[in-house]
Design a protein around this motif. Structure first.
Motif, PDB file in Angstrom:
ATOM      1  N   UNK A  18       0.832  -1.260   0.055  1.00  0.00           N
ATOM      2  CA  UNK A  18      -0.076   0.035   0.214  1.00  0.00           C
ATOM      3  C   UNK A  18       1.023   1.445   0.078  1.00  0.00           C
ATOM      4  N   UNK A  19       2.056   1.198   0.628  1.00  0.00           N
ATOM      5  CA  UNK A  19       2.934   2.326   0.713  1.00  0.00           C
ATOM      6  C   UNK A  19       3.613   2.599  -0.641  1.00  0.00           C
ATOM      7  N   UNK A  20       4.102   1.477  -0.976  1.00  0.00           N
ATOM      8  CA  UNK A  20       5.090   1.704  -2.342  1.00  0.00           C
ATOM      9  C   UNK A  20       4.159   1.591  -3.506  1.00  0.00           C
ATOM     10  N   UNK A  21       3.304   1.166  -3.654  1.00  0.00           N
ATOM     11  CA  UNK A  21       2.280   1.006  -4.945  1.00  0.00           C
ATOM     12  C   UNK A  21       1.179   1.974  -4.948  1.00  0.00           C
ATOM     13  N   UNK A  22       0.800   2.498  -4.023  1.00  0.00           N
ATOM     14  CA  UNK A  22      -0.220   3.499  -4.033  1.00  0.00           C
ATOM     15  C   UNK A  22      -1.688   2.815  -4.197  1.00  0.00           C
ATOM     16  N   UNK A  27      -8.689  -2.437   0.260  1.00  0.00           N
ATOM     17  CA  UNK A  27      -8.687  -3.269  -0.798  1.00  0.00           C
ATOM     18  C   UNK A  27      -7.838  -4.489  -0.624  1.00  0.00           C
ATOM     19  N   UNK A  28      -6.514  -4.071  -0.334  1.00  0.00           N
ATOM     20  CA  UNK A  28      -5.412  -5.087  -0.152  1.00  0.00           C
ATOM     21  C   UNK A  28      -5.767  -6.179   0.948  1.00  0.00           C
ATOM     22  N   UNK A  29      -6.235  -5.395   2.136  1.00  0.00           N
ATOM     23  CA  UNK A  29      -6.661  -6.012   3.432  1.00  0.00           C
ATOM     24  C   UNK A  29      -7.906  -7.214   3.272  1.00  0.00           C
ATOM     25  N   UNK A  30      -8.884  -6.727   2.240  1.00  0.00           N
ATOM     26  CA  UNK A  30     -10.035  -7.443   2.011  1.00  0.00           C
ATOM     27  C   UNK A  30      -9.413  -8.863   1.172  1.00  0.00           C
ATOM     28  N   UNK A  31      -8.472  -8.522   0.067  1.00  0.00           N
ATOM     29  CA  UNK A  31      -7.725  -9.848  -0.216  1.00  0.00           C
ATOM     30  C   UNK A  31      -7.223 -10.657   0.584  1.00  0.00           C
ATOM     31  N   UNK A  32      -6.478 -10.193   1.209  1.00  0.00           N
ATOM     32  CA  UNK A  32      -5.527 -10.648   2.317  1.00  0.00           C
ATOM     33  C   UNK A  32      -6.405 -11.519   3.378  1.00  0.00           C
ATOM     34  N   UNK A  33      -7.606 -10.958   3.838  1.00  0.00           N
ATOM     35  CA  UNK A  33      -8.600 -11.634   4.522  1.00  0.00           C
ATOM     36  C   UNK A  33      -8.984 -12.906   3.935  1.00  0.00           C
ATOM     37  N   UNK A  34      -9.328 -12.674   2.527  1.00  0.00           N
ATOM     38  CA  UNK A  34     -10.034 -13.731   1.927  1.00  0.00           C
ATOM     39  C   UNK A  34      -8.909 -14.908   1.685  1.00  0.00           C
ATOM     40  N   UNK A  35      -7.491 -14.614   1.353  1.00  0.00           N
ATOM     41  CA  UNK A  35      -6.495 -15.367   1.051  1.00  0.00           C
ATOM     42  C   UNK A  35      -6.096 -16.131   2.549  1.00  0.00           C
ATOM     43  N   UNK A  36      -5.789 -15.429   3.479  1.00  0.00           N
ATOM     44  CA  UNK A  36      -5.523 -15.973   4.852  1.00  0.00           C
ATOM     45  C   UNK A  36      -6.466 -16.588   5.498  1.00  0.00           C
ATOM     46  N   UNK A 306     -18.970  12.298  -3.179  1.00  0.00           N
ATOM     47  CA  UNK A 306     -17.985  12.635  -2.593  1.00  0.00           C
ATOM     48  C   UNK A 306     -18.042  12.205  -1.037  1.00  0.00           C
ATOM     49  N   UNK A 307     -18.697  11.207  -0.577  1.00  0.00           N
ATOM     50  CA  UNK A 307     -18.430  10.486   0.507  1.00  0.00           C
ATOM     51  C   UNK A 307     -17.172   9.798   0.533  1.00  0.00           C
ATOM     52  N   UNK A 308     -16.227   9.673   1.527  1.00  0.00           N
ATOM     53  CA  UNK A 308     -15.005   9.405   1.602  1.00  0.00           C
ATOM     54  C   UNK A 308     -15.016   7.691   1.339  1.00  0.00           C
ATOM     55  N   UNK A 309     -15.544   7.474   0.020  1.00  0.00           N
ATOM     56  CA  UNK A 309     -15.186   6.038  -0.135  1.00  0.00           C
ATOM     57  C   UNK A 309     -14.011   5.279  -0.027  1.00  0.00           C
ATOM     58  N   UNK A 310     -12.831   5.954  -0.185  1.00  0.00           N
ATOM     59  CA  UNK A 310     -11.591   5.311  -0.144  1.00  0.00           C
ATOM     60  C   UNK A 310     -11.293   5.026   1.328  1.00  0.00           C
ATOM     61  N   UNK A 311     -11.738   6.143   2.224  1.00  0.00           N
ATOM     62  CA  UNK A 311     -11.497   5.915   3.709  1.00  0.00           C
ATOM     63  C   UNK A 311     -12.427   4.875   4.159  1.00  0.00           C
ATOM     64  N   UNK A 312     -13.678   4.802   3.587  1.00  0.00           N
ATOM     65  CA  UNK A 312     -14.420   3.700   4.097  1.00  0.00           C
ATOM     66  C   UNK A 312     -13.893   2.159   3.588  1.00  0.00           C
ATOM     67  N   UNK A 313     -13.481   1.975   2.412  1.00  0.00           N
ATOM     68  CA  UNK A 313     -12.713   0.937   1.999  1.00  0.00           C
ATOM     69  C   UNK A 313     -11.554   0.475   2.751  1.00  0.00           C
ATOM     70  N   UNK A 314     -10.771   1.445   3.150  1.00  0.00           N
ATOM     71  CA  UNK A 314      -9.499   1.349   3.897  1.00  0.00           C
ATOM     72  C   UNK A 314      -9.764   0.807   5.276  1.00  0.00           C
ATOM     73  N   UNK A 315     -10.895   1.328   5.834  1.00  0.00           N
ATOM     74  CA  UNK A 315     -11.219   1.053   7.433  1.00  0.00           C
ATOM     75  C   UNK A 315     -11.920  -0.471   7.423  1.00  0.00           C
ATOM     76  N   UNK A 316     -12.649  -0.424   6.430  1.00  0.00           N
ATOM     77  CA  UNK A 316     -13.573  -1.701   6.372  1.00  0.00           C
ATOM     78  C   UNK A 316     -12.639  -2.864   6.193  1.00  0.00           C
ATOM     79  N   UNK A 317     -11.689  -2.762   5.238  1.00  0.00           N
ATOM     80  CA  UNK A 317     -10.758  -3.842   4.965  1.00  0.00           C
ATOM     81  C   UNK A 317      -9.911  -4.339   5.854  1.00  0.00           C
TER      82      UNK A 317
END
Length: 453
Positions: A18-22, A27-36, A306-317
């Protein structure tokens, strides 16, 4: 390799990518939750979704929806200009107005980057015009946003208090809010003194009677110009007069329209409903937003977008992945490992530094969502006060958002007009590094060592 260690290493990989690839960490955390969850923990979909924070989802959507309407109809612009008028245009007080304004916005529910995005362009325009250090003004804006960021109805406050409640830890919403407010207020005072704030008193005052905004909300702008030669009579050197803008295609930001009055009433109603009647902040905010949208559909047509959807995705993931960690026993395992150091105070300060360092390059809310549950097992031992530890972690993970690698720092960097951006970037980076190095140790010493809670 144990399943617990694998799940923690995956979390580290999520932060690094998330830091190096923006890429959105959620989203990454959801994928990780599914995989792990599927491959390592043997969970089905219901087990994975058990950690989804539905209550926080509603809070995030509701308050950012309401605030998007406030921004669309010019209520936030009006608040900015009203704040400037309150100090009678004194240049030296303008940085403190910006601190208070961003603090108030985040305290009533605005996402911190949203408040900074609204105020920073106006604040940095004032800085350029009145020879205020951009580092001073940018720091005041960011620390103001973080100072108000842990009120009981704020995004950060709702997240941390929700985690504390779910983990069955002792909590104190007021203590958390005051801890962040006082730390950021002290830092702002130091920055004000070190970066020329005391010299600003010699610049006198500016008039703020113009009809428009200086760079905010798309409204017509009044221009503050030197008073000499304006035809308005003799004035003291250093004062200014506001010259009306040549065009006025939108309502003046200094005027209160019915929509703005209704929005201000709604913001007050949200505070009263949540604090006075213990109503759910998310459901209340959505209800108020729907009422405003129904009455003024033109102003709020784009608000949902304009709802902060990226933040919503981040926190929920992130919190869903943390739920998977909890389900498979990783949090207990890791907490016992930290507690196994044998010195709980040392473990506490290490967690504070981990939060500060990671947050300076990644998401503050993401790291809070991960670190607080990791601290649960050794907090359960009773040797360290939970209230102080949670407050120290929360402050350490958010006060570093002045870093130019964080969203708030990047917004300040982008909003500064007429500056050497490379030099300003280096200044923000050095300042952010100093904050990362000093603040976690200080808050640990003040909040954790005495054993709050």
């Amino acid at each position: 390799m144990s399943p617990e260690l694998i799940s923690i290493l995956v979390l580290v990989v999520v932060f690094v990518i998330a830091t190096t690839r923006s890429i959105n960490m959620g989203a990454l955390a959801f994928a990780a939750a599914f995989g792990v969850g599927t491959l390592v923990a043997g969970l089905d979909a219901d087990g994975i979704f058990a950690g989804f924070p539905g209550d926080l989802f509603v809070v995030l959507v509701g308050v950012t929806y309401l605030f998007a309407i406030a921004r669309a109809n010019g209520t936030t612009d009006w608040l900015v200009h009203a704040s400037i008028r309150l100090v009678r245009g004194r240049v030296a007080l303008i940085p403190w107005v910006m601190f208070a304004l961003t603090g108030a916005l985040t305290a009533i529910g605005a996402v911190s980057p949203a408040a900074v995005a609204i105020v920073a362009p106006i604040a940095l325009s004032f800085a350029a015009r009145y020879h205020i250090s951009p580092l001073l003004m940018g720091a005041m804006v960011v620390h103001g946003a973080q100072g108000g960021g842990f009120s009981p109805i704020s995004i950060y406050g709702s997240i941390v208090n929700g985690i504390v409640e779910r983990e069955k830890l002792p909590g104190d919403e007021v203590a958390l809010f005051l801890a962040s407010l006082i730390v950021n207020l002290v830092i702002a005072g130091v920055v004000f003194v070190l970066f020329g704030g005391l010299k600003l008193w010699a610049q006198g005052a500016v008039e703020t009677t113009g009809s428009g905004s200086q760079g905010g909300g798309g409204s017509s702008g009044g221009e503050a110009v030197p008073a000499t030669g304006t035809g308005t009579g003799p004035r003291e050197p250093g004062t200014t007069v506001t010259r009306p803008a040549p065009t006025a295609t939108t309502p003046a930001t200094t005027h209160l329209t019915p929509a703005r009055i209704a929005t201000l009433v709604s913001l007050v109603a949200l505070v009263v409903a949540v604090l006075g009647f213990d109503l759910d902040a998310g459901l209340t905010a959505i209800t108020l937003a729907v009422v405003l949208s129904t009455a003024w559909p033109d102003d709020s047509r784009k608000a949902v977008g304009e709802i902060a959807w990226p933040t919503v995705l981040l926190i929920c993931g992130v919190l869903t992945y943390v739920g998977v960690l909890d389900e498979m026993g990783t949090i207990t395992w890791a907490g016992e490992g930290v507690g196994g150091i044998g010195v709980p105070l040392l473990a506490a300060v290490l967690l504070c530094y981990i939060g500060a360092i990671v947050s300076a390059f990644a998401s503050s809310v993401g790291i809070m969502g991960a670190l607080i549950p990791l601290a649960v097992p050794f907090l359960a031992q009773g040797e360290i006060g939970a209230v102080g530890m949670v407050a120290a972690l929360a402050v350490s993970a958010t006060v570093v958002d002045v870093s130019p690698f964080s969203t708030n720092g990047a917004l300040v960097l982008a909003a500064a007009p007429d500056v050497d951006r490379e030099r300003f970037f280096r200044q923000l980076m050095v300042y952010g590094g100093i904050v990362v190095a000093a603040v976690p140790a200080v808050v640990w010493l003040v909040m954790v060592v005495p054993g709050w809670g």
